[in-house]
Scaffold this active site. Structure first.
Site, PDB file in Angstrom:
ATOM      1  N   PRO A   1      35.824  34.088  30.519  1.00  0.00           N
ATOM      2  CA  PRO A   1      36.087  35.162  29.554  1.00  0.00           C
ATOM      3  C   PRO A   1      36.812  36.348  30.184  1.00  0.00           C
ATOM      4  CG  PRO A   1      33.742  35.056  30.135  1.00  0.00           C
ATOM      5  CD  PRO A   1      34.393  33.855  30.735  1.00  0.00           C
TER       6      PRO A   1
ATOM      7  N   ALA B   1      38.295  40.199  28.947  1.00  0.00           N
ATOM      8  CA  ALA B   1      38.548  41.214  27.934  1.00  0.00           C
ATOM      9  C   ALA B   1      40.054  41.452  27.826  1.00  0.00           C
ATOM     10  CB  ALA B   1      37.822  42.496  28.315  1.00  0.00           C
TER      11      ALA B   1
ATOM     12  N   GLN C   1      29.944  36.001  24.099  1.00  0.00           N
ATOM     13  CA  GLN C   1      29.348  36.666  25.262  1.00  0.00           C
ATOM     14  C   GLN C   1      28.867  38.070  24.890  1.00  0.00           C
ATOM     15  OE1 GLN C   1      31.385  38.436  28.828  1.00  0.00           O
ATOM     16  NE2 GLN C   1      30.430  36.738  29.917  1.00  0.00           N
TER      17      GLN C   1
ATOM     18  N   CYS D   1      29.767  41.964  34.928  1.00  0.00           N
ATOM     19  CA  CYS D   1      30.837  42.952  34.746  1.00  0.00           C
ATOM     20  C   CYS D   1      30.653  44.108  35.739  1.00  0.00           C
ATOM     21  CB  CYS D   1      30.854  43.468  33.306  1.00  0.00           C
ATOM     22  SG  CYS D   1      32.162  44.674  33.059  1.00  0.00           S
TER      23      CYS D   1
ATOM     24  N   ASN E   1      33.096  29.949  39.760  1.00  0.00           N
ATOM     25  CA  ASN E   1      34.286  30.675  39.300  1.00  0.00           C
ATOM     26  C   ASN E   1      34.775  31.611  40.404  1.00  0.00           C
ATOM     27  OD1 ASN E   1      34.432  33.776  37.728  1.00  0.00           O
ATOM     28  ND2 ASN E   1      36.062  32.296  37.351  1.00  0.00           N
TER      29      ASN E   1
ATOM     30  N   ASP F   1      39.040  32.677  41.909  1.00  0.00           N
ATOM     31  CA  ASP F   1      40.253  32.323  42.667  1.00  0.00           C
ATOM     32  C   ASP F   1      40.721  30.883  42.484  1.00  0.00           C
ATOM     33  OD1 ASP F   1      40.174  34.905  43.549  1.00  0.00           O
ATOM     34  OD2 ASP F   1      39.617  34.448  45.614  1.00  0.00           O
TER      35      ASP F   1
ATOM     36  N   GLY G   1      39.909  32.018  35.369  1.00  0.00           N
ATOM     37  CA  GLY G   1      40.211  33.270  34.697  1.00  0.00           C
ATOM     38  C   GLY G   1      41.667  33.666  34.827  1.00  0.00           C
ATOM     39  N   ARG G   2      41.953  34.532  35.795  1.00  0.00           N
ATOM     40  CA  ARG G   2      43.271  35.167  35.870  1.00  0.00           C
ATOM     41  C   ARG G   2      44.436  34.197  35.925  1.00  0.00           C
ATOM     42  NH1 ARG G   2      41.537  38.787  40.732  1.00  0.00           N
ATOM     43  NH2 ARG G   2      40.425  36.831  41.050  1.00  0.00           N
TER      44      ARG G   2
HETATM   45  C1  LIG Z   1      41.191  41.498  32.716  1.00  0.00           C
HETATM   46  C2  LIG Z   1      39.865  40.830  32.989  1.00  0.00           C
HETATM   47  C3  LIG Z   1      38.857  40.895  32.040  1.00  0.00           C
HETATM   48  C4  LIG Z   1      37.623  40.285  32.265  1.00  0.00           C
HETATM   49  N1  LIG Z   1      36.662  40.325  31.284  1.00  0.00           N
HETATM   50  C5  LIG Z   1      35.503  39.632  31.453  1.00  0.00           C
HETATM   51  C6  LIG Z   1      34.542  39.529  30.393  1.00  0.00           C
HETATM   52  O1  LIG Z   1      34.725  40.056  29.292  1.00  0.00           O
HETATM   53  N2  LIG Z   1      33.411  38.812  30.643  1.00  0.00           N
HETATM   54  C7  LIG Z   1      33.175  38.192  31.855  1.00  0.00           C
HETATM   55  O2  LIG Z   1      32.143  37.546  32.027  1.00  0.00           O
HETATM   56  N3  LIG Z   1      34.066  38.270  32.859  1.00  0.00           N
HETATM   57  C8  LIG Z   1      35.220  38.948  32.675  1.00  0.00           C
HETATM   58  N4  LIG Z   1      36.162  38.952  33.674  1.00  0.00           N
HETATM   59  C9  LIG Z   1      35.919  38.173  34.920  1.00  0.00           C
HETATM   60  C10 LIG Z   1      36.520  36.765  34.811  1.00  0.00           C
HETATM   61  O3  LIG Z   1      35.904  36.022  33.790  1.00  0.00           O
HETATM   62  C11 LIG Z   1      36.344  36.006  36.138  1.00  0.00           C
HETATM   63  O4  LIG Z   1      34.974  35.914  36.421  1.00  0.00           O
HETATM   64  C12 LIG Z   1      37.046  36.670  37.311  1.00  0.00           C
HETATM   65  O5  LIG Z   1      38.331  37.105  36.962  1.00  0.00           O
HETATM   66  C13 LIG Z   1      37.127  35.724  38.511  1.00  0.00           C
HETATM   67  O6  LIG Z   1      37.755  34.513  38.177  1.00  0.00           O
HETATM   68  P1  LIG Z   1      39.331  34.236  38.503  1.00  0.00           P
HETATM   69  O7  LIG Z   1      39.519  34.438  39.968  1.00  0.00           O
HETATM   70  O8  LIG Z   1      39.563  32.829  38.046  1.00  0.00           O
HETATM   71  O9  LIG Z   1      40.093  35.260  37.715  1.00  0.00           O
HETATM   72  C14 LIG Z   1      37.382  39.594  33.484  1.00  0.00           C
HETATM   73  C15 LIG Z   1      38.406  39.539  34.438  1.00  0.00           C
HETATM   74  C16 LIG Z   1      39.622  40.135  34.216  1.00  0.00           C
HETATM   75  C17 LIG Z   1      40.695  40.042  35.269  1.00  0.00           C
END
Ligand SMILES: Cc1cc2nc3c(=O)[nH]c(=O)nc-3n(C[C@H](O)[C@H](O)[C@H](O)COP(=O)(O)O)c2cc1C
Length: 333
Positions: A19, A21, A75, A109, A217, A219, A241-242
């Site tokens: 997820p 935002a 969520q 968060c 989760n 990277d 995520g990203r």
């Molecule tokens: C812009 C942005 C918004 C995010 N919003 C949420 C959110 O609403 N709920 C949540 O559990 N994690 C949120 N995250 C965290 C991501 O879900 C994820 O755990 C984190 O980016 C690490 O994973 P990644 O390296 O694949 O990006 C957010 C991350 C980013 C960059």
């Protein structure tokens, strides 16, 4: 990856959109599901706001489409068990939301506004409260005779030195949590530095004796990093995520790679632009044009990243206020 069960829900190919935002819009989640993501939780929504103000303003962040998404997850964040109990009841009594498959709780968060209220990452420092929140959600669902699983998304710890919080993971599992997903960074790290697979595996091992799936989760950007996190943490599923921003194709690529199949190439420039327009049009279905376009400004650069002339196009896209202007800039009718 092997299928897993979250409560009674079978998850085939447990590779999910994490997820985010501002990015986890309903149309984007539908697109990711089409590309192979098993499911995609909504972005975080305040349990307290739902309790005191009703679904109203929060609905736009919680929209689900059970027919198109198949498995849906909303969520919630907050710090008071009573807020969660009331929010879950309200969700389950709201016709457009009551078919939700999973309730997910944000315990990761790192944003000061959220942490200051004892929510998100702050809950890692208070396992008893975190457990009460899981129990409050389970209680509300049990009282409504609903068999909806409750999951938690969290981190490896709060402080810089934290290398996994096994007792916290066990407190969640003891409270009846149906799946735990851990991002390999501490709260202090926010989104900086490396995600630690080693620390994730500490939490994974802590709940191995429980009959619940564990997701990892942090990277994951391609098949190689997906394989690495799976091997190093022993997780049952992953969340991306990203790397999925503006790139829903990552789900078909990682799925193919992990299955030992040929990894599909990135689509051509036109198809990437068409996907951008598809998400935009999806957003326009439930938001006024000015709001949809304004919010989409931070998403569009990810779709065109690396394309010829993308820096100039990005500047122009970011000053648009109408959908037609975006299409014109991209040369798409
Ligand atoms: C812009 C942005 C918004 C995010 N919003 C949420 C959110 O609403 N709920 C949540 O559990 N994690 C949120 N995250 C965290 C991501 O879900 C994820 O755990 C984190 O980016 C690490 O994973 P990644 O390296 O694949 O990006 C957010 C991350 C980013 C960059």
């Amino acid at each position: 990856m092997k299928s897993v069960k979250i409560g009674n829900i079978k998850i085939e190919n447990p590779i999910c959109l994490s997820p985010m935002a501002g990015f986890s819009s309903l149309p984007f989640r539908i697109i990711c599901n089409e590309m192979g993501a098993a499911y995609s939780p909504t972005e975080l929504v305040s349990a307290r706001s739902i309790r005191y103000n009703g679904i109203g303003k929060s609905l736009r962040y919680m929209r689900i489409a059970p027919d198109e998404e198949k498995i849906t997850a909303i969520q919630l964040f907050g710090s008071e068990p009573e807020d969660f109990e009331a929010a879950v009841r309200t969700i389950m009594e709201t016709p457009v939301l009551q078919e939700v498959s999973i309730i997910d709780i944000n315990m990761g968060c790192p944003v000061p506004k959220v942490v200051k209220t004892g929510s998100g990452s702050a809950l890692m420092e208070d396992p008893a409260r975190a457990a009460s929140i899981v129990k409050a959600c389970k209680k509300a669902l049990a009282e409504l005779c609903l068999n909806v699983p409750v999951t938690v998304k969290t981190r490896i710890g709060y402080n810089a030195g934290d290398k996994g919080k096994p007792e916290f993971a066990r407190a969640l599992a003891d409270a009846g949590c149906d799946m735990i997903c851990v991002h390999g960074r501490t709260r202090i790290q926010m989104y900086h530095g490396e995600s630690s697979n080693e620390a994730i595996s500490v939490m994974r091992e802590a709940v191995r004796g429980y009959d619940i799936p564990f997701f990892a989760n942090g990277d994951i950007t391609d098949t190689e990093s997906a394989r690495k996190i799976i091997e190093e943490t022993g997780c049952d599923g992953i969340m991306i995520g990203r790397a999925a921003r503006g790139n829903p194709w990552i789900f078909e690529q990682v799925t193919a790679g992990l299955n030992g199949n040929e990894i599909p190439a990135m689509p051509c420039e036109k198809d990437r632009k068409l996907m951008l327009i598809r998400e935009l049009e999806g957003r326009l279905k439930y938001l006024p044009e000015d709001v949809a376009v304004r919010e989409f400004r931070s998403v569009m650069p990810f779709y065109i990243k690396g394309l010829p002339g993308s820096s100039q196009i990005k500047v122009r896209l970011c000053s648009c206020s109408k959908a037609d202007e975006i299409k014109e800039i991209l040369g798409i009718d």
